[in-house]
Design a protein around this motif. Structure first.
Motif, PDB file in Angstrom:
ATOM      1  N   UNK A 164      -6.995 -59.233  18.510  1.00 57.61           N
ATOM      2  CA  UNK A 164      -5.954 -58.688  17.646  1.00 57.61           C
ATOM      3  C   UNK A 164      -6.607 -57.978  16.454  1.00 57.61           C
ATOM      4  N   UNK A 165      -5.839 -57.103  15.817  1.00 53.85           N
ATOM      5  CA  UNK A 165      -6.301 -56.343  14.653  1.00 53.85           C
ATOM      6  C   UNK A 165      -5.247 -56.447  13.552  1.00 53.85           C
ATOM      7  N   UNK A 166      -5.603 -56.154  12.312  1.00 52.21           N
ATOM      8  CA  UNK A 166      -4.607 -56.179  11.225  1.00 52.21           C
ATOM      9  C   UNK A 166      -3.531 -55.113  11.431  1.00 52.21           C
ATOM     10  N   UNK A 167      -2.337 -55.403  10.966  1.00 52.23           N
ATOM     11  CA  UNK A 167      -1.247 -54.425  10.967  1.00 52.23           C
ATOM     12  C   UNK A 167      -1.690 -53.179  10.207  1.00 52.23           C
ATOM     13  N   UNK A 168      -1.380 -52.022  10.751  1.00 53.09           N
ATOM     14  CA  UNK A 168      -1.742 -50.773  10.088  1.00 53.09           C
ATOM     15  C   UNK A 168      -3.027 -50.159  10.601  1.00 53.09           C
ATOM     16  N   UNK A 169      -3.706 -50.824  11.528  1.00 56.56           N
ATOM     17  CA  UNK A 169      -4.914 -50.240  12.112  1.00 56.56           C
ATOM     18  C   UNK A 169      -4.540 -48.931  12.804  1.00 56.56           C
ATOM     19  N   UNK A 170      -5.254 -47.839  12.539  1.00 59.75           N
ATOM     20  CA  UNK A 170      -4.881 -46.543  13.117  1.00 59.75           C
ATOM     21  C   UNK A 170      -4.813 -46.571  14.644  1.00 59.75           C
ATOM     22  N   UNK A 171      -3.824 -45.886  15.183  1.00 62.09           N
ATOM     23  CA  UNK A 171      -3.593 -45.880  16.622  1.00 62.09           C
ATOM     24  C   UNK A 171      -4.814 -45.357  17.375  1.00 62.09           C
ATOM     25  N   UNK A 172      -5.435 -44.279  16.848  1.00 63.65           N
ATOM     26  CA  UNK A 172      -6.592 -43.717  17.539  1.00 63.65           C
ATOM     27  C   UNK A 172      -7.744 -44.719  17.597  1.00 63.65           C
ATOM     28  N   UNK A 173      -7.877 -45.543  16.545  1.00 61.13           N
ATOM     29  CA  UNK A 173      -8.918 -46.568  16.551  1.00 61.13           C
ATOM     30  C   UNK A 173      -8.574 -47.664  17.549  1.00 61.13           C
ATOM     31  N   UNK A 174      -7.314 -48.018  17.658  1.00 56.95           N
ATOM     32  CA  UNK A 174      -6.902 -49.016  18.641  1.00 56.95           C
ATOM     33  C   UNK A 174      -7.217 -48.558  20.057  1.00 56.95           C
ATOM     34  N   UNK A 175      -7.017 -47.260  20.337  1.00 55.99           N
ATOM     35  CA  UNK A 175      -7.332 -46.743  21.678  1.00 55.99           C
ATOM     36  C   UNK A 175      -8.836 -46.834  21.946  1.00 55.99           C
ATOM     37  N   UNK A 176      -9.656 -46.561  20.915  1.00 52.92           N
ATOM     38  CA  UNK A 176     -11.101 -46.688  21.076  1.00 52.92           C
ATOM     39  C   UNK A 176     -11.496 -48.134  21.384  1.00 52.92           C
ATOM     40  N   UNK A 177     -10.878 -49.057  20.653  1.00 56.36           N
ATOM     41  CA  UNK A 177     -11.172 -50.468  20.876  1.00 56.36           C
ATOM     42  C   UNK A 177     -10.740 -50.916  22.266  1.00 56.36           C
ATOM     43  N   UNK A 178      -9.566 -50.483  22.694  1.00 61.58           N
ATOM     44  CA  UNK A 178      -9.087 -50.819  24.037  1.00 61.58           C
ATOM     45  C   UNK A 178     -10.079 -50.364  25.100  1.00 61.58           C
ATOM     46  N   UNK A 179     -10.510 -49.113  24.992  1.00 64.63           N
ATOM     47  CA  UNK A 179     -11.420 -48.556  25.988  1.00 64.63           C
ATOM     48  C   UNK A 179     -12.748 -49.312  26.006  1.00 64.63           C
ATOM     49  N   UNK A 180     -13.260 -49.617  24.822  1.00 71.08           N
ATOM     50  CA  UNK A 180     -14.539 -50.304  24.748  1.00 71.08           C
ATOM     51  C   UNK A 180     -14.483 -51.720  25.284  1.00 71.08           C
TER      52      UNK A 180
END
Length: 324
Positions: free
Chosen positions: A252-268
């Motif tokens: 999980x990540x903090x609320x407000x984490x940028x969507x583009x960063x979340x996609x990077x994390x998902x892929x990794x």
């Protein structure tokens, strides 16, 4: 003085570079002590994820001196962190879908962003080799006919392992004495040291002791057996399939984490979850790699949150917890 002025720009540049390096890494909070199944899994995942994320990952076990409060201390720290995508938490379902119904937590489901669910597994119910029950049937009969006779350890009152056993005890019309610990590693040490009778926790910490004959596992909390513990019954074998409780792990990540960063994390993290090292660890631990991302992960958390809320209300007396 001239030398001082010449050195100042270099010092400022060095300070800036040091500051940049400090943020150019990922902090992965693990809200339990070292040595348990959650800790072991996320340490391997972190190592395998670094090449895909392009950053080093620092693992931080976060508890207080008195315990981990069912993982809620680490999650509380996560939701207070800067939502820059560089602070994450590797959790199991306990502090997200169970503890909010049993403990006074300082966060809501809306305070964090589910990144990815990665694994699913049962809890194992195990004892020292000389315990007077070798099979699941024998253990169930012993628990049913000897009320309050045995101590069992979990990683906190009102957590998911505690609830898993409370469901079974309620079905058997019995109860035993729960002893809370900071994590599965401490629970296992207490059981092997003879301080408690029964270990209830994830599979990885206990597997080696089963192989060497120091411990034995009578059953698991999934409906079906797991190949890694062929001697342990599944709840279906015991006529208790409806009382299944599964342990899952996710990020999980903090609320407000940028969507583009979340996609990077998902892929990794998804790439790392498919690595031979992570898959070998999961297989050896009796866990399945089951990936849910983003919206689907959120929907599953919300549904389980509601389910455990109803379950805790029904089990409140059995769990020895007060409403809050």
């Amino acid at each position: 003085m001239r030398l001082l002025y010449r050195l100042m720009p270099a010092a400022v540049m060095l300070l800036a570079m040091t500051s940049a390096r400090a943020t150019d890494s990922v902090r992965l909070i693990i809200p339990t002590t070292a040595g348990g199944g959650t800790d072991g899994f996320f340490r391997i995942l972190a190592k395998e994820s670094e090449p895909y994320l392009g950053k080093p990952i620092t693992v931080i076990n976060m508890c207080s001196t008195t315990g981990c409060a069912g993982g809620t201390i680490g999650v509380s720290k996560l939701v207070q962190s800067e939502p820059d995508g560089n602070t994450l938490a590797g959790v199991w379902m306990g502090p997200l879908t169970v503890a909010p119904h049993t403990l006074p937590v300082a966060y809501l489901p809306s305070d964090y962003v589910p990144v990815m669910r990665l694994t699913s597994a049962p809890y194992a119910v195990c004892t020292k080799a000389d315990f007077p029950a070798d099979t699941g049937d024998q253990m169930i009969e012993l628990l049913r006919t000897n009320r309050d006779a045995y101590t069992y350890g979990t990683d906190g009152v009102g957590n998911s392992a505690h609830i898993a056993m409370a469901r079974i005890y309620k079905r058997l019309d019995t109860r035993q004495r729960d002893v809370p610990f900071k994590g599965a590693g401490e629970t296992l040490a207490a059981m092997l040291g003879g301080h408690i009778d029964i270990y209830v926790g994830s599979l990885p910490p206990v597997m080696e002791h089963v192989r060497t004959g120091r411990a034995k596992c009578q059953f698991v909390t999934s409906a079906d057996k797991v190949a890694q513990l062929p001697g342990a019954a599944g709840l279906r074998d015991l006529g208790l399939a409806d009382e299944e409780t599964l342990l899952w792990r996710g990020i999980i990540a903090p609320k407000g984490t940028p969507v583009e960063r979340l996609r990077e994390l998902e892929a990794g993290f998804e790439a790392a979850a498919g690595s031979p090292a992570v898959r070998a660890y999961a297989e050896g631990a009796g866990e399945q790699i089951v990936v849910y991302k983003g919206t689907e992960f959120r929907q599953r958390i919300d549904a389980e949150y509601e389910q455990f809320g109803r379950l805790v209300s029904a089990l409140r007396q059995q769990l020895d917890i007060d409403p809050h």
